[in-house]
Design a protein around this motif. Sequence first.
Motif, short mmCIF file in Angstrom:
data_model
loop_
_atom_site.label_atom_id
_atom_site.label_comp_id
_atom_site.label_asym_id
_atom_site.label_seq_id
_atom_site.Cartn_x
_atom_site.Cartn_y
_atom_site.Cartn_z
N ALA A 368 70.06 14.27 22.62
CA ALA A 368 70.01 14.58 24.05
C ALA A 368 70.11 16.08 24.29
CB ALA A 368 71.14 13.84 24.78
N ARG A 369 70.99 16.76 23.56
CA ARG A 369 71.14 18.22 23.74
C ARG A 369 69.86 18.95 23.35
NH1 ARG A 369 76.70 17.24 22.05
NH2 ARG A 369 76.06 17.31 19.87
N ASP A 374 64.90 21.82 24.89
CA ASP A 374 63.46 21.98 24.78
C ASP A 374 62.74 21.77 26.11
OD1 ASP A 374 63.71 22.56 22.11
OD2 ASP A 374 63.13 20.57 21.40
N GLY A 375 63.52 21.58 27.19
CA GLY A 375 62.93 21.50 28.52
C GLY A 375 62.46 20.12 28.94
N GLU A 399 75.16 11.14 27.52
CA GLU A 399 74.93 12.58 27.39
C GLU A 399 73.68 13.00 28.15
OE1 GLU A 399 75.37 16.55 26.09
OE2 GLU A 399 76.78 14.87 25.90
N TRP A 400 72.64 12.19 28.08
CA TRP A 400 71.35 12.52 28.70
C TRP A 400 71.44 12.50 30.22
CZ3 TRP A 400 67.29 15.02 27.47
CH2 TRP A 400 66.04 14.81 28.08
N ALA A 588 67.31 27.10 15.43
CA ALA A 588 68.34 26.59 16.33
C ALA A 588 67.92 26.84 17.77
CB ALA A 588 69.68 27.25 16.04
N THR A 589 68.36 25.97 18.66
CA THR A 589 68.08 26.19 20.08
C THR A 589 69.03 27.24 20.62
OG1 THR A 589 69.62 24.40 20.63
CG2 THR A 589 67.29 23.84 20.46
#
Length: 591
Positions: A368-369, A374-375, A399-400, A588-589
């Motif tokens: 979910a994160r 990623d938009g 979480e979502w 990594a994001t």
Amino acid sequence: MIACLRLFTALCLAALLAACASSPSSSLGELPRTPDASLEQLLQQAAESTNPEKAALLRLSAADLALRQHNNDRAAQILAQVPLDQLKPAQQVFASTLAAELAMSRNDPKAALTALNHPSVSRLSELPTDLQVRTHTVHANALEADGQTLAAARERAAMTPNLTGDAANSNNEAIWALVAALPVDQLQAHSNDVLGGWMSLALTVKSAGTLQDQQNAIDQWRAQNPTHPAAIQLPAPLIKLKELASQPLTKIALLLPQEGQLASVSKALRDGFMAAHYQAQQAGQNPPSIQFYDSSRLTSLDEFYRQAQADGVQLVVGPLEKPLVKQLNARPQLPITTLALNYSEGAQGPAQLFQFGLAAEDEAREVARRARADGLTRAGAMVPVGEWGNRVLKAFREEWEAHGGTIVGVEHIDKPVALAQQVADLVQLRKTAGGSATPSRRQDMEFIFLAATPQQAQQIKPTLNYQYAGDIPVYATSHVFSASGDQNQYNDMNGIRFCETPWLLDPANPLRQQVTAQWPQAGGSLGRLYAMGIDAYRLAPSLGQLKALPDSRIDGLSGSLSMSPTQRVERQLPWAEFTNGQPQRLPATPN
């Protein structure tokens, strides 16, 4: 941290209410006065005024008063009557700040950030300090809620010169909580200003290994930065670390089953745990001694703890068996601090119990994160039939949806023969207008959350391609990867993104190379258990640190580890994508 923010917000509001009328300059315009009339009187005066600027100021005062009276709907209605583009800059900043505060009351940080993106906010430094503090505060809160941790810390640092006393201390505690949550790579790019000092302190604390190392590093940092706010008054969590440093860990009990169904799992955990112990010895450290206890022969937890206390044990690592962890969780307290290697269900247990495991729920939250970073906002989901699949889906959904995501379809994977139809049902293929036989996929699904075995994933991805839905990204848990080394197994999974332990994504790790040389099976799926054993060893002396620094992390081999408020160790994992049948690690994001 939440308590600090509440205190700080209350202090700021108190300062604002005490402020008098302010006229920064003729070009910036007059700010609303602190009202000495009721809400209805202010609105009546605005309605009767023939001066548009005065009417706008009265309505801004009324909207502000309604907000302070927690009448947010009324405040929004009043604010909507104020023509923002016709106001002078000071009034525009005031109105934008009000709009942002209202958005945050609705838990909508993106709307708050949009409101604060007004051009007039660039002149904030020319306005009275009380308005500066108020605007910076809501801006920082919105950035933090939006996941922009570094930007939130920068916003709080910007108002440091305008604060004194308790408000300054509360703001400093909030800055520390933010920078302590940043990953090490972001902390390394610090500047020489006040925020840079906070970041260098956080880097100092995170880079030090033991509690004593941390104390020495903090003392050295304070000597080098004597005028920094953190040197003058250490953040409360760092003060707690001083207390922990006076209680060194010298003996650990390792409580694992040597017989029964979990014996092979136990062996991998034990071998990983001891590999980390021997590595610490080779590095010249003075690690605690380890004493083994067999939980498969356990007749009484009370008797075990009595024996462990008599043996001088200060920390128990284990048990692994879920029924035993459940028993521990139900107790009001434990005689020795315990790091269980599994999770119980239900509410938080005694203060002395910590829990750590390879929870699939952690991976569902990680998906979910990542998708959010990623938009993406609209998900489909495919999970196995049964209790495990339900738990994973529940963790993903919570979480979502907590951050504004939507689940538009769910399929529970059952028998292999039904997979093709389930994929078709999930993407809801339709015929195009005019009766053409060419199908098209639903357009409201931006990606699919997948929790499945490699065998199931091998069928699902090609089926998506066959059903004209191959352009839907698939984000999966680690269960799609068996680490078998068989490239042919993954050729049909190209494009699937999945989270995985650093252990399996970094074959060059020196400790992994040592362990796999002795136990080759550690290079496969069992490697996750070896990594968990190593991380259990590294967590043992750090439980107090993670509790005292709840936003801090340990970069482990089973993931990036942090402590939840319920004293459960949670993992965040790196990401990979199948490319030409091989897992390729993804960047990594951003935080």
